[in-house]
Design a protein around this motif. Structure first.
Motif, PDB file in Angstrom:
ATOM      1  N   TYR A 157       0.830  -1.200   0.000  1.00 30.12           N
ATOM      2  CA  TYR A 157       0.000   0.000   0.000  1.00 30.12           C
ATOM      3  C   TYR A 157       0.867   1.254   0.000  1.00 30.12           C
ATOM      4  CZ  TYR A 157      -3.218  -3.555   1.654  1.00 30.12           C
ATOM      5  OH  TYR A 157      -3.946  -4.713   1.784  1.00 30.12           O
ATOM      6  N   HIS A 158       0.296   2.331  -0.502  1.00 32.59           N
ATOM      7  CA  HIS A 158       0.941   3.639  -0.474  1.00 32.59           C
ATOM      8  C   HIS A 158      -0.112   4.661  -0.099  1.00 32.59           C
ATOM      9  CE1 HIS A 158       3.814   6.775  -1.693  1.00 32.59           C
ATOM     10  NE2 HIS A 158       2.764   7.402  -2.200  1.00 32.59           N
ATOM     11  N   THR A 203      -1.249   8.639   0.418  1.00 32.16           N
ATOM     12  CA  THR A 203      -0.911   9.922  -0.188  1.00 32.16           C
ATOM     13  C   THR A 203      -2.161  10.790  -0.269  1.00 32.16           C
ATOM     14  OG1 THR A 203       0.051  10.952  -2.167  1.00 32.16           O
ATOM     15  CG2 THR A 203      -1.313   9.008  -2.519  1.00 32.16           C
ATOM     16  N   ILE A 209      10.793   5.808  -3.447  1.00 33.14           N
ATOM     17  CA  ILE A 209       9.352   5.860  -3.219  1.00 33.14           C
ATOM     18  C   ILE A 209       9.079   4.835  -2.116  1.00 33.14           C
ATOM     19  CG2 ILE A 209       8.755   4.249  -5.081  1.00 33.14           C
ATOM     20  CD1 ILE A 209       6.518   7.034  -4.849  1.00 33.14           C
ATOM     21  N   TYR A 210       8.245   5.205  -1.160  1.00 36.32           N
ATOM     22  CA  TYR A 210       8.015   4.401   0.033  1.00 36.32           C
ATOM     23  C   TYR A 210       6.660   3.715  -0.026  1.00 36.32           C
ATOM     24  CZ  TYR A 210      12.118   6.742   1.796  1.00 36.32           C
ATOM     25  OH  TYR A 210      13.405   7.190   1.953  1.00 36.32           O
ATOM     26  N   PHE A 211       6.598   2.521   0.539  1.00 34.95           N
ATOM     27  CA  PHE A 211       5.349   1.771   0.577  1.00 34.95           C
ATOM     28  C   PHE A 211       5.394   0.806   1.748  1.00 34.95           C
ATOM     29  CE2 PHE A 211       8.285  -0.553  -2.031  1.00 34.95           C
ATOM     30  CZ  PHE A 211       7.995  -1.901  -1.890  1.00 34.95           C
ATOM     31  N   THR A 212       4.290   0.166   2.018  1.00 31.06           N
ATOM     32  CA  THR A 212       4.154  -0.690   3.186  1.00 31.06           C
ATOM     33  C   THR A 212       3.223  -1.861   2.891  1.00 31.06           C
ATOM     34  OG1 THR A 212       3.450  -0.718   5.524  1.00 31.06           O
ATOM     35  CG2 THR A 212       2.273   0.762   4.060  1.00 31.06           C
ATOM     36  N   ALA A 248       0.183   2.775   5.933  1.00 24.23           N
ATOM     37  CA  ALA A 248      -0.309   3.530   4.776  1.00 24.23           C
ATOM     38  C   ALA A 248      -1.253   4.644   5.216  1.00 24.23           C
ATOM     39  CB  ALA A 248      -1.011   2.598   3.790  1.00 24.23           C
ATOM     40  N   GLY A 267       0.630   7.747   5.869  1.00 25.71           N
ATOM     41  CA  GLY A 267       0.953   8.436   4.627  1.00 25.71           C
ATOM     42  C   GLY A 267      -0.220   9.238   4.093  1.00 25.71           C
ATOM     43  N   SER A 272       7.560  -1.787   6.254  1.00 26.84           N
ATOM     44  CA  SER A 272       7.759  -0.586   5.447  1.00 26.84           C
ATOM     45  C   SER A 272       8.986  -0.748   4.567  1.00 26.84           C
ATOM     46  CB  SER A 272       7.930   0.627   6.361  1.00 26.84           C
ATOM     47  OG  SER A 272       6.750   0.830   7.110  1.00 26.84           O
ATOM     48  N   ARG A 298      11.197   0.685   0.710  1.00 24.82           N
ATOM     49  CA  ARG A 298      11.465   1.747  -0.252  1.00 24.82           C
ATOM     50  C   ARG A 298      12.091   1.142  -1.498  1.00 24.82           C
ATOM     51  NH1 ARG A 298      16.646   5.169   2.067  1.00 24.82           N
ATOM     52  NH2 ARG A 298      18.213   3.593   1.539  1.00 24.82           N
ATOM     53  N   LEU A 341       6.291   2.302  -8.514  1.00 24.00           N
ATOM     54  CA  LEU A 341       5.221   1.463  -7.979  1.00 24.00           C
ATOM     55  C   LEU A 341       4.035   1.628  -8.914  1.00 24.00           C
ATOM     56  CD1 LEU A 341       5.264   2.469  -4.195  1.00 24.00           C
ATOM     57  CD2 LEU A 341       6.289   0.433  -5.230  1.00 24.00           C
TER      58      LEU A 341
END
Length: 141
Positions: free
Chosen positions: A17-18, A20, A47-50, A56, A59, A98, A100, A105
């Protein structure tokens, strides 16, 4: 090369998930190299995601921008690594799952049924981030 993702990446199968404030559509790509959603807004190298909705959610709630927070299910298009801003400094073993990456993505779909943090928990986080800022600590490299 220091801090380069390994070819295989973590073994986490996702889903990923991201969070934003950006309004995105399935198939769009999130890429590093743009202004970061956090900190001083410098160019993000990753770019970061989890793999957790809770991470998320942060974020979605804390990202800069207009409009409502959004969470997207995403898929990495290349190798990824544990997010050292969290795993090395705050949560050994990466319980927040988490990550990166330097690769894009791909947006799979928007997650519509996520729950925001309570106003008290959100305010506590905002206070904590303000204290880090006061100390000159940048959360994202």
């Amino acid at each position: 090369m220091e801090n380069q993702p390994t070819a295989s990446g973590p073994e986490d199968p996702g889903p990923f998930y991201h969070g934003t404030k950006a309004d995105l559509k399935p198939g769009e790509l999130l890429k590093p190299g743009y202004t970061s959603n956090f900190g001083t807004g410098k160019k993000a190298n990753h770019i970061y995601f989890t793999a957790t909705l809770d991470a998320a959610t942060w974020g979605a709630e804390l990202g800069v921008g207009e409009g409502r927070g959004r969470i997207y299910q995403v898929e990495p298009t290349g190798p990824f690594e544990d997010d050292p801003n969290l795993t090395d400094q705050r949560f050994p073993g990466n319980p927040t799952r988490s990550y990166r990456t330097r690769d894009p993505l791909r947006v799979v779909d928007e997650v519509l049924d996520w729950q925001p943090h309570s106003p008290e928990v959100l305010q506590h986080m905002l206070n904590h981030l303000e204290e880090l800022k006061r100390q000159g600590i940048e959360a994202i490299d």
